[in-house]
Design a protein around this motif. Structure first.
Motif, PDB file in Angstrom:
ATOM      1  N   LYS A  89       0.839  -1.198   0.000  1.00  0.00           N
ATOM      2  CA  LYS A  89       0.000   0.000   0.000  1.00  0.00           C
ATOM      3  C   LYS A  89       0.878   1.253   0.000  1.00  0.00           C
ATOM      4  CE  LYS A  89      -3.403   2.504   2.792  1.00  0.00           C
ATOM      5  NZ  LYS A  89      -4.109   2.546   4.098  1.00  0.00           N
ATOM      6  N   LYS A  90       0.560   2.176  -0.900  1.00  0.00           N
ATOM      7  CA  LYS A  90       1.264   3.461  -0.940  1.00  0.00           C
ATOM      8  C   LYS A  90       0.869   4.271   0.293  1.00  0.00           C
ATOM      9  CE  LYS A  90       3.387   7.034  -2.986  1.00  0.00           C
ATOM     10  NZ  LYS A  90       3.265   8.000  -1.890  1.00  0.00           N
ATOM     11  N   THR A  91       1.870   4.827   0.983  1.00  0.00           N
ATOM     12  CA  THR A  91       1.624   5.647   2.163  1.00  0.00           C
ATOM     13  C   THR A  91       2.051   7.085   1.890  1.00  0.00           C
ATOM     14  OG1 THR A  91       3.809   5.199   3.110  1.00  0.00           O
ATOM     15  CG2 THR A  91       2.050   3.646   3.637  1.00  0.00           C
ATOM     16  N   ASP A  92       1.841   7.939   2.858  1.00  0.00           N
ATOM     17  CA  ASP A  92       2.269   9.326   2.726  1.00  0.00           C
ATOM     18  C   ASP A  92       3.786   9.430   2.822  1.00  0.00           C
ATOM     19  OD1 ASP A  92      -0.361  10.157   2.546  1.00  0.00           O
ATOM     20  OD2 ASP A  92      -0.562  10.463   4.712  1.00  0.00           O
ATOM     21  N   PHE A 123       7.699  -5.045   1.830  1.00  0.00           N
ATOM     22  CA  PHE A 123       7.786  -3.824   2.640  1.00  0.00           C
ATOM     23  C   PHE A 123       7.328  -4.117   4.067  1.00  0.00           C
ATOM     24  CE2 PHE A 123       7.144  -2.417  -1.748  1.00  0.00           C
ATOM     25  CZ  PHE A 123       8.240  -1.602  -1.912  1.00  0.00           C
ATOM     26  N   ARG A 124       7.892  -5.192   4.655  1.00  0.00           N
ATOM     27  CA  ARG A 124       7.613  -5.431   6.070  1.00  0.00           C
ATOM     28  C   ARG A 124       8.100  -4.241   6.890  1.00  0.00           C
ATOM     29  NH1 ARG A 124       8.817 -10.975   5.030  1.00  0.00           N
ATOM     30  NH2 ARG A 124      11.025 -10.596   5.489  1.00  0.00           N
ATOM     31  N   ILE A 202      11.054   4.379   2.037  1.00  0.00           N
ATOM     32  CA  ILE A 202      10.217   4.120   0.867  1.00  0.00           C
ATOM     33  C   ILE A 202       8.762   4.092   1.327  1.00  0.00           C
ATOM     34  CG2 ILE A 202       9.652   2.513  -0.982  1.00  0.00           C
ATOM     35  CD1 ILE A 202      12.387   3.709  -1.358  1.00  0.00           C
ATOM     36  N   PRO A 203       7.909   4.987   0.798  1.00  0.00           N
ATOM     37  CA  PRO A 203       6.530   5.088   1.294  1.00  0.00           C
ATOM     38  C   PRO A 203       5.579   4.006   0.790  1.00  0.00           C
ATOM     39  CG  PRO A 203       6.907   6.747  -0.383  1.00  0.00           C
ATOM     40  CD  PRO A 203       8.220   6.074  -0.156  1.00  0.00           C
TER      41      PRO A 203
END
Length: 446
Positions: A89-92, A123-124, A202-203
């Motif tokens: 999931k893309k985050t801020d 992306f754990r 990395i977001p």
């Protein structure tokens, strides 16, 4: 007596002619329509069809609506099979790779997409800071960092190309993977040896969500027979943090569009001898999780059946079509051997691939005959260059000529009218004319 024989021949030729003429309504796969669907599904509007994304759900809805329009029955009462997956999931935030001095001041900013870039494997964890003592392996321009129980891999891809995007594998051993240029690797090595600290963010983050396969079927005359499964995955790799879309035209808008085109072909033939399941799988790029869910739930219904999966159909390069099967299969595995004979009968060159690298994997794990037909062209796969402009309709037709023969054989029991309707129509029409003329002449003489 002769008049009776001639009359019977006229009747027989008329029957054969009418039956064979009926098969002229069969609609061969329209490769131009297939390419049009590829253009649509691999457009930037779908933003790479990443499992878990809104655009992936839109793809599910498109396929479901197509199944309904072609009168496919919902498999087990529902077109949608739900399963849970972790997805990136893309985050801020803004991606960063920086060098800090002993006071925490940034002395170097690396440029995203040029000096470094995330690989999508996992992306754990999405951030880390490390010094020289945290590096446990350094080989060439690749190094591994350990922070507590988490491992992070920084590696230099072949030819410094940072545009490749791996599949997302939530149980992969490292918590995050970062691609770096050779120049960046050497600079980091020098900074680290001089006592500096490296920080990376990395977001993206792993998040649990629901995903859906789309399942339909064509009912056969004898539903108790083991089914034929035709399948393809529709998901791909989404969009990177610079906005580059991984459209996935060959991989695998092509296989999905080919599968949808095959539905029209089969429906035009008529009712098959056995059920034909049309399975559009999700989350193949996450480790074939959609097909895994399907096989695990329905394995008892699939025993004794056959699976033809389509993955990467339509390369514009002069590569042969491949028969791909499981890692432990060989050229002598029953279904592989059977498909090879189909290729040989068509004088069609082909290659073998024995890898668990597509949705045949879990069928084979449960002992169900399964192969994937694939154009083994890896030149643009998992890069933003995998565009529909490179799809060749001739390669689509090539796959149809092979797949349709096996479908005719297994699901329609080599129906002689289906296989040879043109020849039978011509022969019976000529025979009907000749015997009719003979009948008229004989009658006049009488």
């Amino acid at each position: 007596m002769k008049k009776i024989v001639i009359s019977l021949l006229v009747i027989i030729f008329c029957i054969i002619c009418s039956l064979s003429f009926g098969y002229y309504s069969v609609k061969p796969l329209n490769s131009n329509e297939v390419k049009s669907t590829i253009n649509y599904l691999s457009s930037d509007d779908f933003k790479g069809r990443l499992t878990g994304s809104i655009e992936n759900y839109e793809t599910v809805n498109f396929i479901k609506n197509y199944f309904e329009s072609e009168s496919l029955k919902p498999y087990n009462g529902n077109y949608l099979e739900k399963f849970s997956v972790l997805y990136p999931k893309k985050t801020d935030g803004i991606p960063s790779l920086v060098v800090k001095d002993k006071d925490g001041f940034i002395v170097k900013h690396y440029k995203y997409g040029t000096d470094y870039k995330e690989d999508m494997l996992n992306f754990r964890k999405n951030s880390l800071s490390f010094k020289k003592d945290d590096i446990i392996i350094w080989k060439g321009n690749t190094f591994q960092v350990q922070k507590g129980k988490d491992y992070f891999l920084f590696y230099n891809p072949e030819n410094n190309k940072l545009n490749f995007r791996s599949s997302f594998i939530a149980n992969s051993p490292h918590s995050m993977y970062i691609m770096i240029s050779s120049k960046t690797a050497q600079e980091i090595k020098n900074y680290i040896n001089s006592g500096y600290e490296i920080s990376c963010f990395i977001p993206y983050e792993n998040e649990l969500t629901s995903a859906y396969n789309v399942l339909g079927y064509i009912k056969g005359k004898n539903p108790n027979l083991p089914p034929l499964v035709l399948s393809a995955h529709f998901d791909h790799l989404g969009t990177d943090l610079a906005g580059n879309v991984y459209d996935g035209a060959l991989d695998n808008a092509s296989g999905t569009s080919f599968l949808l085109g095959m539905v029209k072909y089969i429906n035009s033939i008529g009712k098959p001898d056995r059920n034909i399941i049309i399975a559009s799988f999700n989350a193949e790029e996450f480790g074939c999780l959609g097909s895994k869910s399907f096989v695990k739930q329905y394995k008892d219904n699939l025993r004794g059946g056959k699976v033809i999966n389509f993955d990467m159909i339509g390369s514009n390069k002069s590569v042969p079509l491949s028969i791909m099967s499981g890692k432990w299969d060989t050229k002598n595995s029953n279904f592989v051997k059977e498909m090879a004979q189909v290729f040989s009968a068509q004088n069609q060159p082909f290659t073998y691939v024995f890898e668990n690298s597509s949705d045949h994997q879990y069928f084979r794990a449960y002992g169900i005959d399964a192969i994937t037909l694939s154009d083994a062209d890896m030149s643009k796969i998992h890069t933003p260059m995998d565009k529909s402009a490179y799809i060749d309709t001739k390669s689509i037709d090539r796959c149809f000529n092979i797949a349709s023969k096996e479908i005719d054989n297994y699901a329609f029991d080599n129906n002689v009218y289906l296989l040879y309707h043109r020849e039978l129509f011509i022969i019976s029409f000529i025979g009907m004319l000749i015997t009719s003329i003979l009948y008229v002449r004989f009658t006049k003489r009488s």
